[in-house]
Design a protein around this motif. Structure first.
Motif, PDB file in Angstrom:
ATOM      1  N   ALA A   1      11.641  -4.011 -23.027  1.00 37.44           N
ATOM      2  CA  ALA A   1      10.367  -4.406 -23.616  1.00 37.44           C
ATOM      3  C   ALA A   1      10.412  -5.891 -23.904  1.00 37.44           C
ATOM      4  CB  ALA A   1      10.106  -3.624 -24.906  1.00 37.44           C
ATOM      5  N   VAL A   2       9.347  -6.596 -23.526  1.00 34.96           N
ATOM      6  CA  VAL A   2       9.257  -8.037 -23.776  1.00 34.96           C
ATOM      7  C   VAL A   2       8.161  -8.265 -24.813  1.00 34.96           C
ATOM      8  CG1 VAL A   2       8.763 -10.292 -22.782  1.00 34.96           C
ATOM      9  CG2 VAL A   2      10.055  -8.613 -21.460  1.00 34.96           C
ATOM     10  N   ASP A   3       8.523  -8.862 -25.915  1.00 37.22           N
ATOM     11  CA  ASP A   3       7.562  -9.113 -26.983  1.00 37.22           C
ATOM     12  C   ASP A   3       6.695 -10.315 -26.646  1.00 37.22           C
ATOM     13  OD1 ASP A   3       8.610  -7.051 -28.530  1.00 37.22           O
ATOM     14  OD2 ASP A   3      10.118  -8.355 -29.432  1.00 37.22           O
TER      15      ASP A   3
ATOM     16  N   PRO B   1       3.920 -12.962 -28.465  1.00 39.43           N
ATOM     17  CA  PRO B   1       4.203 -14.097 -27.575  1.00 39.43           C
ATOM     18  C   PRO B   1       5.610 -14.667 -27.707  1.00 39.43           C
ATOM     19  CG  PRO B   1       3.125 -14.883 -29.543  1.00 39.43           C
ATOM     20  CD  PRO B   1       3.295 -13.388 -29.735  1.00 39.43           C
ATOM     21  N   THR B   2       6.512 -14.034 -28.477  1.00 38.14           N
ATOM     22  CA  THR B   2       7.820 -14.648 -28.718  1.00 38.14           C
ATOM     23  C   THR B   2       8.692 -14.658 -27.472  1.00 38.14           C
ATOM     24  OG1 THR B   2       8.843 -12.546 -29.378  1.00 38.14           O
ATOM     25  CG2 THR B   2       7.700 -13.809 -31.094  1.00 38.14           C
ATOM     26  N   GLY B   3       8.512 -13.679 -26.584  1.00 39.46           N
ATOM     27  CA  GLY B   3       9.327 -13.624 -25.384  1.00 39.46           C
ATOM     28  C   GLY B   3      10.668 -12.952 -25.582  1.00 39.46           C
ATOM     29  N   ARG B   4      10.902 -12.349 -26.740  1.00 39.64           N
ATOM     30  CA  ARG B   4      12.169 -11.669 -26.974  1.00 39.64           C
ATOM     31  C   ARG B   4      12.265 -10.428 -26.092  1.00 39.64           C
ATOM     32  NH1 ARG B   4      14.459  -7.914 -30.883  1.00 39.64           N
ATOM     33  NH2 ARG B   4      12.354  -7.512 -31.688  1.00 39.64           N
ATOM     34  N   VAL B   5      13.409 -10.260 -25.418  1.00 42.70           N
ATOM     35  CA  VAL B   5      13.639  -9.129 -24.518  1.00 42.70           C
ATOM     36  C   VAL B   5      14.523  -8.107 -25.221  1.00 42.70           C
ATOM     37  CG1 VAL B   5      14.560  -8.392 -22.290  1.00 42.70           C
ATOM     38  CG2 VAL B   5      13.439 -10.621 -22.495  1.00 42.70           C
ATOM     39  N   ARG B   6      14.050  -6.854 -25.287  1.00 47.29           N
ATOM     40  CA  ARG B   6      14.820  -5.780 -25.917  1.00 47.29           C
ATOM     41  C   ARG B   6      15.135  -4.712 -24.880  1.00 47.29           C
ATOM     42  NH1 ARG B   6      11.914  -2.906 -28.901  1.00 47.29           N
ATOM     43  NH2 ARG B   6       9.883  -3.841 -28.447  1.00 47.29           N
ATOM     44  N   ARG B   7      16.398  -4.394 -24.711  1.00 50.78           N
ATOM     45  CA  ARG B   7      16.791  -3.319 -23.801  1.00 50.78           C
ATOM     46  C   ARG B   7      16.555  -1.986 -24.490  1.00 50.78           C
ATOM     47  NH1 ARG B   7      22.573  -4.327 -21.203  1.00 50.78           N
ATOM     48  NH2 ARG B   7      21.608  -3.698 -19.226  1.00 50.78           N
ATOM     49  N   LEU B   8      15.822  -1.093 -23.814  1.00 49.48           N
ATOM     50  CA  LEU B   8      15.506   0.204 -24.393  1.00 49.48           C
ATOM     51  C   LEU B   8      16.457   1.291 -23.906  1.00 49.48           C
ATOM     52  CD1 LEU B   8      11.596   0.107 -24.226  1.00 49.48           C
ATOM     53  CD2 LEU B   8      13.104  -0.575 -26.103  1.00 49.48           C
ATOM     54  N   PHE B   9      16.490   1.530 -22.593  1.00 48.96           N
ATOM     55  CA  PHE B   9      17.379   2.570 -22.074  1.00 48.96           C
ATOM     56  C   PHE B   9      17.579   2.347 -20.577  1.00 48.96           C
ATOM     57  CE2 PHE B   9      13.038   4.231 -22.374  1.00 48.96           C
ATOM     58  CZ  PHE B   9      12.767   4.594 -21.071  1.00 48.96           C
ATOM     59  N   PRO B  10      18.706   2.837 -20.012  1.00 46.39           N
ATOM     60  CA  PRO B  10      18.944   2.692 -18.569  1.00 46.39           C
ATOM     61  C   PRO B  10      17.941   3.522 -17.774  1.00 46.39           C
ATOM     62  CG  PRO B  10      20.970   3.258 -19.739  1.00 46.39           C
ATOM     63  CD  PRO B  10      19.848   3.482 -20.702  1.00 46.39           C
ATOM     64  N   LEU B  11      17.551   3.030 -16.609  1.00 46.48           N
ATOM     65  CA  LEU B  11      16.673   3.808 -15.741  1.00 46.48           C
ATOM     66  C   LEU B  11      17.376   5.081 -15.274  1.00 46.48           C
ATOM     67  CD1 LEU B  11      13.892   3.844 -14.337  1.00 46.48           C
ATOM     68  CD2 LEU B  11      14.969   2.686 -12.384  1.00 46.48           C
ATOM     69  N   GLU B  12      18.652   5.008 -15.015  1.00 45.95           N
ATOM     70  CA  GLU B  12      19.463   6.176 -14.648  1.00 45.95           C
ATOM     71  C   GLU B  12      19.830   6.947 -15.904  1.00 45.95           C
ATOM     72  OE1 GLU B  12      20.790   8.914 -13.558  1.00 45.95           O
ATOM     73  OE2 GLU B  12      21.524   7.977 -11.704  1.00 45.95           O
ATOM     74  N   TRP B  13      19.325   8.180 -16.031  1.00 42.88           N
ATOM     75  CA  TRP B  13      19.582   8.957 -17.241  1.00 42.88           C
ATOM     76  C   TRP B  13      20.878   9.755 -17.163  1.00 42.88           C
ATOM     77  CZ3 TRP B  13      15.522   9.817 -13.863  1.00 42.88           C
ATOM     78  CH2 TRP B  13      15.635  10.930 -13.039  1.00 42.88           C
TER      79      TRP B  13
END
Length: 423
Positions: A247-249, A251-263
Motif C-alpha cells: 500500500a502506498v500512502d 500524499p506522503t508516499g510511504r510504502v507499506r508491505r502488506l502480504f506476499p502474493l504467494e500465500w
C-alpha cells in the motif's frame, strides 16, 4: 513457408515470409533433428495489403440493404455503471461512451487517438477518470510506447475538464476517497522512471515513489473499492521474484508491505497479478483477486485462480482454481462475478467461494470473448467484449444467477441486452 523469426528480421530480409526446403531420402522414420531448420532461407515477397476500404464498403452496403447502420467497434476494455443506470464504456478509438442502461441509446462520446483502457468514477458520481493509450510502434529495432493520458470527464455532458499527461506508459490505481496514482509500466527498462508511482491531484506536486520495475503481465493489480492505493512489488533487479502486495500512502508516499502474493511460501511459485475487489462483509475485510501461476510450459490445468484473502494480513480464506485466466472481476457482499478468457461467466459465493452459477457467454448462438465486467445496478451485470459490444445481463432475484439464455440480436455498435432486460 515460414514467418520471419522476429520483427527485427523484417529489415534485413525485406519481407515477413521466408521459404525453405527440407529434403530426406526416408520420411518413414522420425529421427532427431530431421526438421532442423536449414540455412539459406529465401525471402518471399509479401502480397499487397488488403484494401480495408473495399471491405468496409461491402459490409456497409449489406447492412444498408437490411436497414442497419454499421459502425466499426473493437475491444471494450472497461465498463462501469452509474447510480442513475447509465453505463460507461472505454474501447479502441473511444475514451468514454455513455449509454442509457434501459434503451441502449448512445448519449454522448469522447473520441480519442488510441484506446480507452481504464475507467474510475470519482466520489459523487459527477466525474470519471479515463486512462488512454496509443498503440506501440516499432522503430529502429525497438518498440516505442508513448506516454499514457488521463482525462477528467464531466459525466453530465461528456466534456473533458482536465487532461493529465503522464511521462510514460502507465496504469491507473485509485482508492475509494478519490485519490489516484499512475504507475510507470515501461517494462523494456529503458526509462529511468520505470516502475515509479506518481500521484494525481491534489498531491501531484509530491515526489514520485520508486516502486521497482514493472514486470510485463505480472504486476497488474486492479482492485475495485480499495481503501488504499494497492500495488505489486518484487525484487528490484528481478521484479518477478518475491512479489508483495503493498500500500502506498498519498500524499506522503510511504510504502507499506502488506502480504506476499504467494500465500503458500514453501511452493515458491511465480504468481501473476490480476483484477479484484475489496470486500467488508460478515466475515470481515478481505481482498478477492484473480491471478495465475507462471509456467514455462504455457497454460496448465488449474494454474489460474480466484482467491479471497483476509485484509490486510493476506491469509487465504478460499481458493477457486480454473484452467483459463480471469479477464475481469467485480463483487458485492454476497457474490463474486468473474469472466474468463474462455468466454465463461462464473458467480461465486463471496464468503465461501462456492460456485453459484456458470454460463458460457453467447450472442445469437455465437460465443464472445469478454474483456471487462461491472455491476451496473441491482440485479444487472455489464460485460464488454472483444468485438465491441456490451452485454447487459439481468440477474435472477431468487437465485442471483445471471440469465444469459436467449440473447436478442445485438444492435451493431451498441449495447446488447439479454432477453427480459428491456431490449
Amino acid at each position: 513457408m515460414l514467418a520471419i523469426p522476429s520483427d527485427a528480421d523484417k529489415q534485413p530480409f525485406g519481407t515477413t515470409s521466408l521459404a525453405c526446403s527440407i529434403s530426406r531420402d526416408d520420411w518413414d522414420r522420425a529421427v532427431v533433428g530431421m526438421l532442423r531448420m536449414p540455412y539459406g532461407e529465401t525471402p518471399v515477397p509479401d502480397g499487397p495489403p488488403p484494401d480495408t476500404a473495399v471491405a468496409v464498403a461491402a459490409v456497409s452496403q449489406l447492412c444498408r440493404q437490411r436497414g442497419q447502420v454499421w459502425v466499426a467497434r473493437r475491444g471494450v476494455w472497461a465498463v462501469e455503471g452509474l447510480a442513475d443506470g447509465r453505463i460507461l464504456t472505454a474501447l479502441e478509438g473511444v475514451g468514454l461512451d455513455c449509454w442509457s442502461g434501459s434503451t441502449g441509446r448512445l448519449l454522448w462520446q469522447v473520441p480519442v487517438d488510441g484506446t480507452g483502457y481504464q475507467i474510475r468514477v470519482l466520489p459523487g458520481g459527477r466525474t470519471a477518470l479515463v486512462l488512454t493509450q496509443v498503440s506501440q510502434r516499432y522503430r529502429d529495432g525497438w518498440w516505442i510506447q508513448d506516454p499514457s493520458v488521463v482525462l477528467e470527464v464531466d459525466l453530465d455532458d461528456g466534456a473533458v475538464r482536465k487532461t493529465h499527461r503522464s511521462s510514460s506508459p502507465a496504469v491507473l490505481v485509485s482508492r475509494t476517497d478519490g485519490s489516484w496514482a499512475l504507475r510507470d509500466t515501461d517494462w523494456n527498462r529503458r526509462s529511468r522512471t520505470a516502475g515509479e508511482v506518481a500521484f494525481g491531484p491534489p498531491a501531484d506536486d509530491a515526489t514520485t515513489i520508486p516502486l521497482g520495475p514493472y514486470d510485463l503481465f505480472n504486476h497488474f493489480f486492479d482492485i475495485r473499492y480499495a481503501p488504499e492505493l494497492l500495488f505489486l512489488q518484487g525484487q528490484r533487479n528481478e521484479p518477478w521474484r518475491d512479489k508483495w502486495v503493498v500500500a502506498v500512502d498519498a500524499p506522503t508516499g510511504r510504502v507499506r508491505r502488506l502480504f506476499p502474493l504467494e500465500w503458500d511460501a514453501p511452493q515458491g511459485r511465480r504468481l501473476f497479478g490480476g483484477s479484484g475487489a475489496y470486500l467488508d462483509d460478515g466475515t470481515g475485510p478481505a481482498l478477492v483477486h484473480s491471478g495465475a501461476v507462471h509456467s514455462g510450459a504455457g497454460p496448465l490445468p488449474e494454474n489460474a485462480f480466484v482467491v479471497r484473502r483476509r485484509y490486510p494480513t493476506g491469509e487465504p480464506q478460499w481458493i477457486f482454481t480454473v484452467d483459463r485466466a480471469a479477464a475481469a472481476l467485480d463483487a458485492d457482499d454476497t457474490f463474486v462475478y468473474v469472466v474468463f478468457t474462455s468466454g465463461e461467466l462464473i458467480v461465486l459465493g463471496a464468503e465461501d467461494g462456492v460456485v453459484r452459477a456458470r454460463q458460457e457467454l453467447r450472442i445469437a448462438g455465437r460465443p464472445v470473448v469478454p474483456l471487462s465486467l461491472a455491476r451496473v445496478g441491482a440485479g444487472r451485470l455489464a460485460i464488454g467484449t472483444l468485438d465491441g459490444q456490451v452485454l447487459v445481463l439481468p440477474v435472477s432475484a431468487s437465485t442471483h444467477a445471471p440469465t444469459t439464455e436467449g440473447f436478442s440480436e445485438p444492435a451493431l455498435g451498441g449495447l446488447s441486452q439479454s432477453a427480459g432486460a428491456g431490449a
